[in-house]
Scaffold this motif. Structure first.
Motif, short mmCIF file in Angstrom:
data_model
loop_
_atom_site.label_atom_id
_atom_site.label_comp_id
_atom_site.label_asym_id
_atom_site.label_seq_id
_atom_site.Cartn_x
_atom_site.Cartn_y
_atom_site.Cartn_z
N MET A 48 24.44 107.68 -9.78
CA MET A 48 24.92 106.46 -9.14
C MET A 48 24.39 106.41 -7.72
O MET A 48 24.11 107.46 -7.13
CB MET A 48 26.45 106.43 -9.12
N PRO A 49 24.27 105.22 -7.16
CA PRO A 49 23.80 105.11 -5.77
C PRO A 49 24.79 105.75 -4.80
O PRO A 49 25.99 105.58 -4.94
CB PRO A 49 23.73 103.60 -5.52
N GLY A 50 24.28 106.51 -3.88
CA GLY A 50 25.13 107.08 -2.83
C GLY A 50 25.75 108.41 -3.17
O GLY A 50 25.59 109.38 -2.43
N THR A 51 26.47 108.49 -4.26
CA THR A 51 27.19 109.70 -4.64
C THR A 51 26.98 109.95 -6.13
O THR A 51 27.18 109.05 -6.93
CB THR A 51 28.70 109.54 -4.37
N THR A 52 26.63 111.17 -6.49
CA THR A 52 26.49 111.48 -7.91
C THR A 52 27.87 111.69 -8.52
O THR A 52 28.86 111.87 -7.81
CB THR A 52 25.66 112.76 -8.14
N GLY A 53 27.92 111.69 -9.83
CA GLY A 53 29.17 111.95 -10.52
C GLY A 53 29.73 113.32 -10.18
O GLY A 53 30.93 113.48 -9.97
N VAL A 54 28.87 114.34 -10.11
CA VAL A 54 29.33 115.69 -9.75
C VAL A 54 29.90 115.69 -8.34
O VAL A 54 30.97 116.27 -8.10
CB VAL A 54 28.20 116.73 -9.89
N GLU A 55 29.23 115.03 -7.39
CA GLU A 55 29.75 114.97 -6.02
C GLU A 55 31.10 114.25 -5.98
O GLU A 55 32.02 114.67 -5.26
CB GLU A 55 28.75 114.26 -5.11
N PHE A 56 31.24 113.19 -6.76
CA PHE A 56 32.51 112.46 -6.84
C PHE A 56 33.61 113.39 -7.34
O PHE A 56 34.70 113.45 -6.75
CB PHE A 56 32.35 111.25 -7.76
N PHE A 57 33.32 114.14 -8.39
CA PHE A 57 34.33 115.05 -8.93
C PHE A 57 34.66 116.17 -7.95
O PHE A 57 35.81 116.59 -7.85
CB PHE A 57 33.88 115.61 -10.27
N GLU A 58 33.67 116.65 -7.20
CA GLU A 58 33.94 117.65 -6.16
C GLU A 58 34.93 117.09 -5.14
O GLU A 58 35.83 117.79 -4.68
CB GLU A 58 32.65 118.06 -5.46
N GLN A 59 34.77 115.80 -4.80
CA GLN A 59 35.62 115.17 -3.80
C GLN A 59 37.06 114.95 -4.28
O GLN A 59 37.98 114.98 -3.47
CB GLN A 59 35.02 113.83 -3.37
N ILE A 60 37.23 114.73 -5.56
CA ILE A 60 38.59 114.39 -6.05
C ILE A 60 39.35 115.56 -6.65
O ILE A 60 40.55 115.47 -6.87
CB ILE A 60 38.54 113.23 -7.08
N THR A 61 38.68 116.68 -6.90
CA THR A 61 39.31 117.80 -7.60
C THR A 61 40.58 118.30 -6.92
O THR A 61 41.60 118.48 -7.58
CB THR A 61 38.31 118.96 -7.78
#
Length: 121
Positions: free
Chosen positions: A55-68
């Motif tokens: 995805m633009p800006g943030t990958t799915g893995v980065e998103f999951f790192e942020q919300i874990t």
């Protein structure tokens, strides 16, 4: 008992397809960005999150790192058409994602993940 599912993907066709496919299986929330996805997580009790990796800006893995840390009970499933398997295995070992599924997704595989989440609640 219903289950709340969030799907984050920047491609509107994927979001529409997901909603059409799984709206009878769960209460589905859609987001075109990780920023909006995070807002939904704060507003709703989400049981399982599906997110596209590229995805633009943030990958799915980065998103999951942020919300874990903030949403540790939420099951996190990465959807991808890319073969970064080592990165995904590392993210699983770190606890950021629980599963990754290749796109195009198999409807029955995602239904099983949703059902598993429902049973484990």
């Amino acid at each position: 008992m219903s289950i709340n599912v969030l799907y984050v993907d920047h491609e509107i066709n994927n979001l529409n397809s997901f909603m059409a496919t799984f709206r009878k299986d769960a209460d589905v929330f859609l987001s075109e960005s990780t920023v909006d996805g995070f807002k939904i997580l704060k507003e709703k009790q989400i049981d399982i999150v599906f997110a596209d990796h590229q995805m633009p800006g943030t990958t799915g893995v980065e998103f999951f790192e942020q919300i874990t840390d903030q949403f540790p009970e939420t099951i996190r499933v990465l959807l991808t058409c890319h073969a970064y398997k080592e990165e995904f295995r590392s993210a699983i070992k770190s606890g950021y994602i629980h599963y990754y599924v290749n796109k195009p997704w198999d409807e029955e595989e995602l239904r099983m993940l949703i059902a598993t989440c429902l049973v484990s609640r």
